[in-house]
Design a protein around this motif. Structure first.
Motif, PDB file in Angstrom:
ATOM      1  N   LYS A  99       0.822  -1.208   0.000  1.00 15.25           N
ATOM      2  CA  LYS A  99       0.000   0.000   0.000  1.00 15.25           C
ATOM      3  C   LYS A  99       0.855   1.256   0.000  1.00 15.25           C
ATOM      4  CE  LYS A  99      -4.136   1.907   2.156  1.00 15.25           C
ATOM      5  NZ  LYS A  99      -5.179   1.698   3.177  1.00 15.25           N
ATOM      6  N   GLU A 100       2.035   1.209   0.677  1.00 12.79           N
ATOM      7  CA  GLU A 100       2.916   2.367   0.678  1.00 12.79           C
ATOM      8  C   GLU A 100       3.469   2.644  -0.711  1.00 12.79           C
ATOM      9  OE1 GLU A 100       5.936   1.781   3.556  1.00 12.79           O
ATOM     10  OE2 GLU A 100       4.574   1.899   5.280  1.00 12.79           O
ATOM     11  N   HIS A 101       3.787   1.581  -1.456  1.00 14.49           N
ATOM     12  CA  HIS A 101       4.307   1.773  -2.807  1.00 14.49           C
ATOM     13  C   HIS A 101       3.247   2.371  -3.726  1.00 14.49           C
ATOM     14  CE1 HIS A 101       8.225   0.089  -2.212  1.00 14.49           C
ATOM     15  NE2 HIS A 101       7.728  -1.060  -1.743  1.00 14.49           N
ATOM     16  N   LYS A 102       1.978   2.102  -3.433  1.00 18.64           N
ATOM     17  CA  LYS A 102       0.913   2.599  -4.303  1.00 18.64           C
ATOM     18  C   LYS A 102       0.458   3.995  -3.902  1.00 18.64           C
ATOM     19  CE  LYS A 102      -0.955  -1.958  -5.506  1.00 18.64           C
ATOM     20  NZ  LYS A 102      -2.141  -2.846  -5.460  1.00 18.64           N
ATOM     21  N   THR A 103       0.228   4.227  -2.640  1.00 17.34           N
ATOM     22  CA  THR A 103      -0.365   5.502  -2.194  1.00 17.34           C
ATOM     23  C   THR A 103       0.618   6.417  -1.495  1.00 17.34           C
ATOM     24  OG1 THR A 103      -1.051   4.491  -0.093  1.00 17.34           O
ATOM     25  CG2 THR A 103      -2.596   4.360  -1.941  1.00 17.34           C
ATOM     26  N   GLN A 104       1.791   5.898  -1.117  1.00 17.35           N
ATOM     27  CA  GLN A 104       2.789   6.694  -0.387  1.00 17.35           C
ATOM     28  C   GLN A 104       2.246   7.214   0.941  1.00 17.35           C
ATOM     29  OE1 GLN A 104       5.910   6.882  -1.359  1.00 17.35           O
ATOM     30  NE2 GLN A 104       5.487   5.722  -3.244  1.00 17.35           N
ATOM     31  N   LYS A 105       1.376   6.433   1.568  1.00 15.72           N
ATOM     32  CA  LYS A 105       0.824   6.803   2.869  1.00 15.72           C
ATOM     33  C   LYS A 105       1.147   5.711   3.880  1.00 15.72           C
ATOM     34  CE  LYS A 105      -3.076   9.496   1.120  1.00 15.72           C
ATOM     35  NZ  LYS A 105      -4.564   9.631   1.133  1.00 15.72           N
ATOM     36  N   THR A 106       1.442   6.132   5.061  1.00 19.18           N
ATOM     37  CA  THR A 106       1.766   5.194   6.130  1.00 19.18           C
ATOM     38  C   THR A 106       0.583   5.121   7.097  1.00 19.18           C
ATOM     39  OG1 THR A 106       2.821   6.933   7.384  1.00 19.18           O
ATOM     40  CG2 THR A 106       4.236   5.611   5.945  1.00 19.18           C
ATOM     41  N   GLU A 107      -0.195   4.087   6.981  1.00 14.86           N
ATOM     42  CA  GLU A 107      -1.321   3.855   7.867  1.00 14.86           C
ATOM     43  C   GLU A 107      -1.207   2.449   8.450  1.00 14.86           C
ATOM     44  OE1 GLU A 107      -4.870   4.426   5.700  1.00 14.86           O
ATOM     45  OE2 GLU A 107      -4.569   6.585   5.393  1.00 14.86           O
ATOM     46  N   LYS A 108      -1.770   2.307   9.643  1.00 17.77           N
ATOM     47  CA  LYS A 108      -1.748   1.016  10.301  1.00 17.77           C
ATOM     48  C   LYS A 108      -2.702   0.068   9.599  1.00 17.77           C
ATOM     49  CE  LYS A 108      -2.051  -1.130  14.836  1.00 17.77           C
ATOM     50  NZ  LYS A 108      -2.339  -0.914  16.276  1.00 17.77           N
ATOM     51  N   GLU A 109      -2.165  -1.066   9.144  1.00 13.65           N
ATOM     52  CA  GLU A 109      -2.960  -2.016   8.385  1.00 13.65           C
ATOM     53  C   GLU A 109      -3.402  -3.179   9.266  1.00 13.65           C
ATOM     54  OE1 GLU A 109      -4.101  -1.958   5.359  1.00 13.65           O
ATOM     55  OE2 GLU A 109      -3.205  -0.024   4.871  1.00 13.65           O
ATOM     56  N   LYS A 110      -4.526  -3.750   8.895  1.00 13.64           N
ATOM     57  CA  LYS A 110      -5.041  -4.941   9.550  1.00 13.64           C
ATOM     58  C   LYS A 110      -5.489  -5.919   8.484  1.00 13.64           C
ATOM     59  CE  LYS A 110      -6.662  -2.725  13.806  1.00 13.64           C
ATOM     60  NZ  LYS A 110      -7.815  -2.489  14.698  1.00 13.64           N
ATOM     61  N   LEU A 111      -5.442  -7.183   8.822  1.00 16.37           N
ATOM     62  CA  LEU A 111      -5.891  -8.213   7.892  1.00 16.37           C
ATOM     63  C   LEU A 111      -7.410  -8.284   7.889  1.00 16.37           C
ATOM     64  CD1 LEU A 111      -3.370 -11.126   8.557  1.00 16.37           C
ATOM     65  CD2 LEU A 111      -3.286  -9.383   6.782  1.00 16.37           C
ATOM     66  N   THR A 112      -7.984  -8.240   6.710  1.00 18.20           N
ATOM     67  CA  THR A 112      -9.429  -8.296   6.565  1.00 18.20           C
ATOM     68  C   THR A 112      -9.889  -9.753   6.446  1.00 18.20           C
ATOM     69  OG1 THR A 112      -9.240  -8.093   4.155  1.00 18.20           O
ATOM     70  CG2 THR A 112      -9.417  -6.042   5.431  1.00 18.20           C
ATOM     71  N   CYS A 113     -11.190  -9.931   6.361  1.00 23.89           N
ATOM     72  CA  CYS A 113     -11.744 -11.277   6.210  1.00 23.89           C
ATOM     73  C   CYS A 113     -11.284 -11.922   4.912  1.00 23.89           C
ATOM     74  CB  CYS A 113     -13.271 -11.225   6.260  1.00 23.89           C
ATOM     75  SG  CYS A 113     -13.941 -10.705   7.858  1.00 23.89           S
ATOM     76  N   ARG A 114     -11.094 -11.093   3.897  1.00 26.30           N
ATOM     77  CA  ARG A 114     -10.607 -11.627   2.613  1.00 26.30           C
ATOM     78  C   ARG A 114      -9.191 -12.168   2.750  1.00 26.30           C
ATOM     79  NH1 ARG A 114     -10.446  -8.219  -3.105  1.00 26.30           N
ATOM     80  NH2 ARG A 114      -9.748  -9.970  -4.421  1.00 26.30           N
ATOM     81  N   ASP A 115      -8.372 -11.499   3.561  1.00 31.70           N
ATOM     82  CA  ASP A 115      -7.007 -11.977   3.773  1.00 31.70           C
ATOM     83  C   ASP A 115      -6.987 -13.266   4.596  1.00 31.70           C
ATOM     84  OD1 ASP A 115      -5.987  -9.742   2.428  1.00 31.70           O
ATOM     85  OD2 ASP A 115      -6.069  -8.537   4.258  1.00 31.70           O
ATOM     86  N   ARG A 116      -7.936 -13.389   5.519  1.00 31.33           N
ATOM     87  CA  ARG A 116      -7.968 -14.579   6.386  1.00 31.33           C
ATOM     88  C   ARG A 116      -8.715 -15.751   5.758  1.00 31.33           C
ATOM     89  NH1 ARG A 116      -9.356 -10.517  10.398  1.00 31.33           N
ATOM     90  NH2 ARG A 116      -7.584 -10.146  11.810  1.00 31.33           N
ATOM     91  N   LEU A 117      -9.418 -15.518   4.639  1.00 31.69           N
ATOM     92  CA  LEU A 117     -10.240 -16.575   4.048  1.00 31.69           C
ATOM     93  C   LEU A 117      -9.442 -17.831   3.681  1.00 31.69           C
ATOM     94  CD1 LEU A 117     -13.042 -17.396   3.120  1.00 31.69           C
ATOM     95  CD2 LEU A 117     -12.564 -16.345   0.895  1.00 31.69           C
TER      96      LEU A 117
END
Length: 214
Positions: A99-117
């Motif tokens: 996400k940093e490479h795409k938007t150049q923003k540093t935000e705290k990320e969490k795994l969504t249900c799609r990532d845990r599926l």
């Protein structure tokens, strides 16, 4: 026991079609005596005793734990919370870097249900597989007992025919023991593989974290 009483020498129906013959109820006396050792009114009192003993043991252990905490001056000590798993941290870091490479923003990320599926689906499939294996083993043991009992009743040896119950139950118990030992080794191998993969993920996470800081 009523089965072993001489007056109750009842003639029983054949245990299978064609090959089996009529048999006397007293023939099951030995098996009934053996099973009575583990299935009798005393087991009720034994279960009550075990329940009370377990509860008393837990309470005494809690008291000893509190006394040791007081003696060692650990009353204000709080156990540290478990850190997130290395696999979870690695996946969150990879998602953050993308996400940093795409938007150049540093935000705290969490795994969504799609990532845990994928992980959820893997767990469900493994659970269904283990349940299926268990039912298959139980069904196989039942078929083994039925087929072995029929084959032994068709034997011409009178000694073999008189010990059908003992032979079938003993061999079935041995098969259950062997299956349990084999599955225990399989579960141990799966656990060892999971630990090794976790160590590899931890090493990869450390290397990636170091490379990012550099």
């Amino acid at each position: 026991m009523e089965i072993c009483h001489p007056k109750n020498n009842i003639t029983m129906c054949p245990l299978c079609d064609r090959a089996c013959s009529y048999w006397k109820l007293k023939e099951a006396c030995g098996t009934a005596r053996a099973s009575h050792l583990f299935d009798n009114p005393a087991t009720v009192f034994f279960s009550i005793f075990m329940a009370l003993w377990a509860a008393m043991f837990m309470e005494h252990w809690k008291r000893r734990q509190m006394r040791l905490n007081y003696e060692w001056d650990l009353t204000g000590f709080e156990e540290e919370e478990d850190h997130p798993r290395a696999e979870y941290e690695l996946r969150v870091m990879q998602k953050s870097l993308k996400k940093e490479h795409k938007t150049q923003k540093t935000e705290k990320e969490k795994l969504t249900c799609r990532d845990r599926l994928p992980a959820y689906m893997t767990n469900v499939v493994m659970m269904l597989l283990m349940i299926g294996v268990t039912f298959a083993i139980v069904f196989g043991v039942i078929l083994y007992r039925i087929s072995t009992k029929t084959a032994l009743h068709m034997s011409n040896n009178p000694t073999t025919r008189s010990n059908v119950r003992l032979t079938v139950k003993t061999t079935a118990a041995i098969i259950n023991l062997v299956v349990i030992l084999i599955l225990d080794e399989v579960y141990g191998a799966v656990a060892a593989g999971s630990l090794s993969s976790s160590d590899n993920i931890t090493h990869t996470h450390t290397h990636t974290h170091t490379h990012t800081h550099i």
